[in-house]
Design an enzyme around this catalytic site. Structure first.
Site, short mmCIF file in Angstrom:
data_model
loop_
_atom_site.label_atom_id
_atom_site.label_comp_id
_atom_site.label_asym_id
_atom_site.label_seq_id
_atom_site.Cartn_x
_atom_site.Cartn_y
_atom_site.Cartn_z
N ASP A 104 11.08 88.81 32.91
CA ASP A 104 12.29 88.35 33.58
C ASP A 104 13.19 89.55 33.79
O ASP A 104 13.13 90.53 33.04
CB ASP A 104 13.05 87.35 32.72
N CYS A 157 7.86 85.55 53.33
CA CYS A 157 9.06 84.81 52.94
C CYS A 157 9.70 84.21 54.18
O CYS A 157 9.43 84.63 55.30
CB CYS A 157 10.06 85.70 52.18
#
Ligand SMILES: [Zn+2]
Ligand SMILES: [Zn+2]
Lengths: 494, 407
Positions: free
Chosen positions: B275, B315
């Site tokens: 993360d 995307c």
């Protein structure tokens, strides 16, 4: 005044042309129903409104989210695209493809695109208009463009509708008679210009429709312009852009068949209703985004709901809910009960209150989506009311039910960029962005308020810009400011 | 302390292992659905990811994101979370959430935080009143948040600290705090508690800690205390040392790591989960992550580049309008970067997609057992010359059998 207001030549127009059908009118200075259609675009029923864009996006609404926003048409300002004119050719003109502006801003193909020179509301430009040029405010400072440049830009950008240039000295408190004469003369010349340029476009090439400006001055002061508009331009224009709704009285009857775009900024829904009652058709509504930035979720319906009990009848309902208030923190209800917007169907009040108080950008996104839906429903209600012939009573009931103006903002909005200020807000900028003011003072670059002055040290620009996007981190108190600074350090690690 | 065996609310389904490096591909079945490993988890610090709606985050492919316990504990607070029914409901996120313990945030954000055996003492950022975060309180908060993966409270000190005695104390305390967390954890059947291995850069401390933590049999294992400015070589050695001692059938999470090259190397060293706030934070500064490095789209040169942020990127921003995307160009990002929040949202979408897609490609390469070739291609795209490859990456990968510099 006749009910059949269609111009005789409409049926002969080529199929790509804009059509405006008046569905119901009850005379001059009365509300009316209309339908604006252009092949390939979503139909816009009037009274209705356009999304008011900033640099190609409705503020806070990224293009993929736009489909959640119930907006069928948008208003785009040329001054958002030509900041480095004339030093460099604005990038948008270098796009080598049809529909260049629409492509550039990723506007859906079925959304109506209306282009004007100035943002709504326009910020007064200290560069005065001249006989040949109009002053603009871009994010890089004040510029001016000629009528010719405007026509060339419009041809390149291919909007569906262009609002003709108007000579209006924005921000000037009083305008002398002589100046008003000039306004009329120049506007006439510029309107002729854009018509001639449009008519010069070769057959088969994309054309745009023209809305002619109607100046915010008395009829007798623009009578020459209006006369000529009727004499030899009326067949070439597809609508009028009206800067002062209260002068609709003066609009020549021969222009009644045309759609009316209001560039008269309404302060709130009551004023919208007044303009509608005078026969206005189409609006850009800056108060939607202003409310959003203030964290106010609009909360009104037209017609107003029936008053439930007499006990509360003395107090009027607020037009919006201040989402900053901590009292919403545990509310698992939608912003407005029954609202069909994305925010209300997906999220609840508590979350939106949290996002605002945490200064998370999503808070403004959700409120903005909601506020646009509130206006969309408002206009549906208005049209139904006109259709039913109850508009006048419904307006009276609305005025009795709701407070006269939008609630004052309490919390901080996202940082306002200079080019987003309205003229009157300009003066109070220091108050609005207290921390920024302090920073700039320290740096000795007061112009930095425009957020993107060209000569700023890049690192300084970063600081300003980041704050602009985060919202107002650290503006509330020192502890949070410190916390935010540390966050940056912590964030900077891998 | 006799280790208690604890229930697990996850299944680790190993799908493939690289035959050269220590990389693994797996599917982690969590209470809110399966997630692919290796995985990058975007950080939605305050229950929101930098202006994106949960739908946008989902569209970018995310199925597991982070919330920060410290922030949610302050706002909206435990009472609201309980009233609303947890963080999933609070932010309308139907997929998985991982929360940290809050300890790291406290130590790094608050200068007056002080660690004792009881917990972390700090002054409230609201009113300056002294507060205490104990392992029990951290778990209680995370129980209220309802996250699918919760982290133990650990004693975090900078890896660069020269104080070995303090380092040992922190490591041992973290083990004791894990026991308190296990005991305090109310919902082990629906929330997975991960231990966090501490020990700074001292490999003996790390080994000792790893053995202690593994004995507690938590559903997953994190390697903590890194990404604090230590040399990358030392970072790699610690990860490599820890994964060596970890059971194969449990997910391994390296906290706070997110640069693309760190991700691909850490995967080769046997780590599965990562993360980092960097990809989303950097979007706000106009930085776009691409296979050829980070581009700052605010440079005027991009103002006339009418090409996608990254050619071939799938995307929603980069995909062409013909392909159902938005066809957003670098020129448009330049046009709105730092002027409209929507500009930041668009770049955030791209950056999140880049990270998730990178891990997807990593996973495919591992499953097809061509991860070494993938690594070589990755670095050759990122740097135009082998001489520019970072030494730490070359060394770390050499240690697991991949020579980036060979042809
Ligand atoms: Zn709503
Ligand atoms: Zn992309």
């Amino acid at each position: 005044m006749t009910n059949d207001a269609s111009p005789p030549n409409l049926t002969q127009l080529p199929p790509e042309m804009l059509e405006f059908a008046l569905l119901k009118t009850t005379g001059a200075l009365a509300p009316r129903l209309g339908r604006l259609t252009l092949p390939g675009r979503k139909t816009i029923l009037t009274p209705g409104f356009l999304g008011n864009t900033s640099r190609g996006a409705v503020p806070h609404i990224s293009q993929d989210n736009f489909r959640n926003a119930s907006i069928n048409g948008v208003y785009v300002a040329l001054e958002d695209y030509i900041e480095k004119h004339p030093e460099t050719t604005p990038p948008v003109f270098q796009i080598d493809a049809p529909d260049s502006l629409r492509r550039f801003i990723a506007l859906p193909t079925d959304t109506l695109l209306v282009l004007g020179a100035r943002r709504q509301p326009p910020i007064p430009s200290p560069v005065a208009n001249t006989n040949s040029e109009i002053g603009l405010l871009t994010s890089y400072g004040f510029r001016s463009i000629s009528s010719e440049y405007y026509a060339a830009a419009v041809r390149k950008l291919q909007p569906d509708i262009v609002v003709g240039l108007a000579d209006i000295p924005f921000g000037q408190e009083t305008v002398g008679l002589k100046r008003k004469d000039k306004m009329s003369d120049r506007t006439e010349v510029w309107t002729r210009d854009i018509i001639a340029k449009r008519n010069g476009i070769e057959k088969g090439e994309p054309r745009y429709s023209i809305f002619a400006p109607i100046l915010p001055i008395d009829q007798d002061l623009q009578s020459w312009y209006l006369e000529h508009l009727l004499d030899d331009m009326v067949d070439d224009i597809s609508g009028v852009a009206i800067y002062d709704a209260y002068l609709l009285d003066d609009l020549p009857e021969a222009l009644y068949h045309l759609p009316r775009l209001s560039l008269h900024i309404p302060a709130g829904p009551h004023e919208l209703l007044r303009q509608i009652s005078l026969g206005m058709d189409l609006f850009t509504i800056p108060f939607i985004s202003n409310a959003t930035d203030a964290g106010i979720a609009l909360d009104f319906k037209f017609p107003a709901p029936q008053k439930l009990d007499s006990a509360t009848s003395s107090s009027r309902q607020s037009l919006g809910v201040d989402m900053w208030l901590a009292s919403h923190a545990e509310s698992a209800t939608p912003l407005t009960s029954g609202c069909t917007c994305y925010a209300c169907t997906k999220h609840h009040t508590a979350y939106i209150q949290h996002l605002l108080s945490a200064k998370e950008m999503l808070g403004w996104v959700l409120i903005q989506l909601h506020n646009h839906t509130i206006l969309d429903s408002f206009f549906s209600g208005v049209r139904a009311s006109i259709e039913n012939g109850t508009f006048e009573q419904d307006v009276a009931a609305f005025e009795a039910f709701y407070e006269p103006s939008l609630p004052e903002k309490t919390g901080q909005g996202p940082r306002v960029r200079g080019y987003q200020h309205s003229g009157s807000e300009h003066k109070h900028m220091a108050k609005k962005n207290p921390k920024a003011f302090r920073n700039f003072e320290k740096e000795g670059v007061l112009q930095a308020m425009h957020g993107q002055q060209p000569n700023a040290k890049p690192e300084m620009r970063d600081v300003i810009d980041d704050e602009a996007l985060v919202g107002l981190v650290g503006l509330e108190n020192v502890e949070q400011g410190e916390e935010a600074e540390k966050l940056k350090i912590e964030d900077a690690k891998s | 302390m006799v280790p208690v065996s604890m229930p697990s609310a996850l299944t680790f389904e190993l799908l493939g292992k690289c035959s050269v490096t220590k990389a693994r591909a797996a599917t982690l079945h969590l209470p809110h659905g399966p997630v692919p490993l290796p995985i990058f988890m975007p950080v939605a610090t305050q229950a929101s990811l930098k202006g994106l709606t949960p739908d946008q985050l989902e569209d970018a492919g995310c199925r597991l994101c982070l919330n920060n316990t410290y922030h949610l504990g302050l706002k909206p607070g435990q009472a609201t979370l309980d009233a609303i029914g947890g963080a999933h409901k609070f932010q309308s996120w139907p997929h998985n959430i991982l929360t940290d313990s809050g300890g790291f945030q406290m130590v790094s954000l608050l200068k007056l935080a002080k660690v004792t055996e009881e917990g972390v003492k700090f002054l409230s950022p609201h009113d300056g009143t002294p507060m205490l975060l104990t392992p029990e309180h951290s778990i209680s908060l995370q129980n209220s948040i309802g996250s699918d993966i919760i982290m133990q409270l650990d004693d975090v000190i900078a890896t660069t600290s020269p104080d070995l005695a303090r380092m040992r104390e922190a490591m041992e305390r973290s083990v004791r705090w894990l026991d308190r967390c296990i005991k305090a954890h109310k919902y082990p059947e629906r929330q997975n508690l991960f231990c966090i291995i501490q020990g700074g850069l001292d490999l003996d401390l790390r080994k000792e800690c790893t053995i202690e933590m593994v004995a507690r049999d938590t559903p997953g294992i994190a390697i903590g205390g890194l990404s604090g400015g230590e040399a990358k070589d030392a970072y790699c050695t610690v990860v490599d040392t820890c994964t060596e001692l970890l059971p194969e059938k449990k997910p391994r999470y390296v906290m706070g790591v997110g640069y693309p090259e760190d991700l691909v190397v850490s995967v080769a060293l046997g780590a599965d989960m990562f993360d980092c706030v960097w990809p989303t934070r950097t979007a706000r500064f106009g930085n776009a992550i691409t296979a050829r490095g980070v581009l700052n789209i605010r440079n005027a040169g991009y103002s006339t580049e009418f090409t996608p942020i990254e050619e071939g990127c799938q995307c929603v921003c980069c995909r062409s309008q013909e392909d159902g995307g938005l066809g957003i160009t670098r020129a448009y990002i330049y046009h709105v970067a730092s002027k409209e929040t929507a500009g930041a949202h668009l770049l955030t979408i791209h950056n999140v997609h880049y990270q998730l897609n990178l891990m997807k490609r990593v996973r495919e390469a591992i499953i097809e057992d061509r991860y070494p070739a993938f690594l070589k291609e990755f670095f050759s795209k990122l740097y135009d010359d082998k001489s520019k490859y970072p030494g730490w990456a070359v060394n770390a990968l050499k240690g697991v059998g991949v020579d980036l510099l060979s042809d």
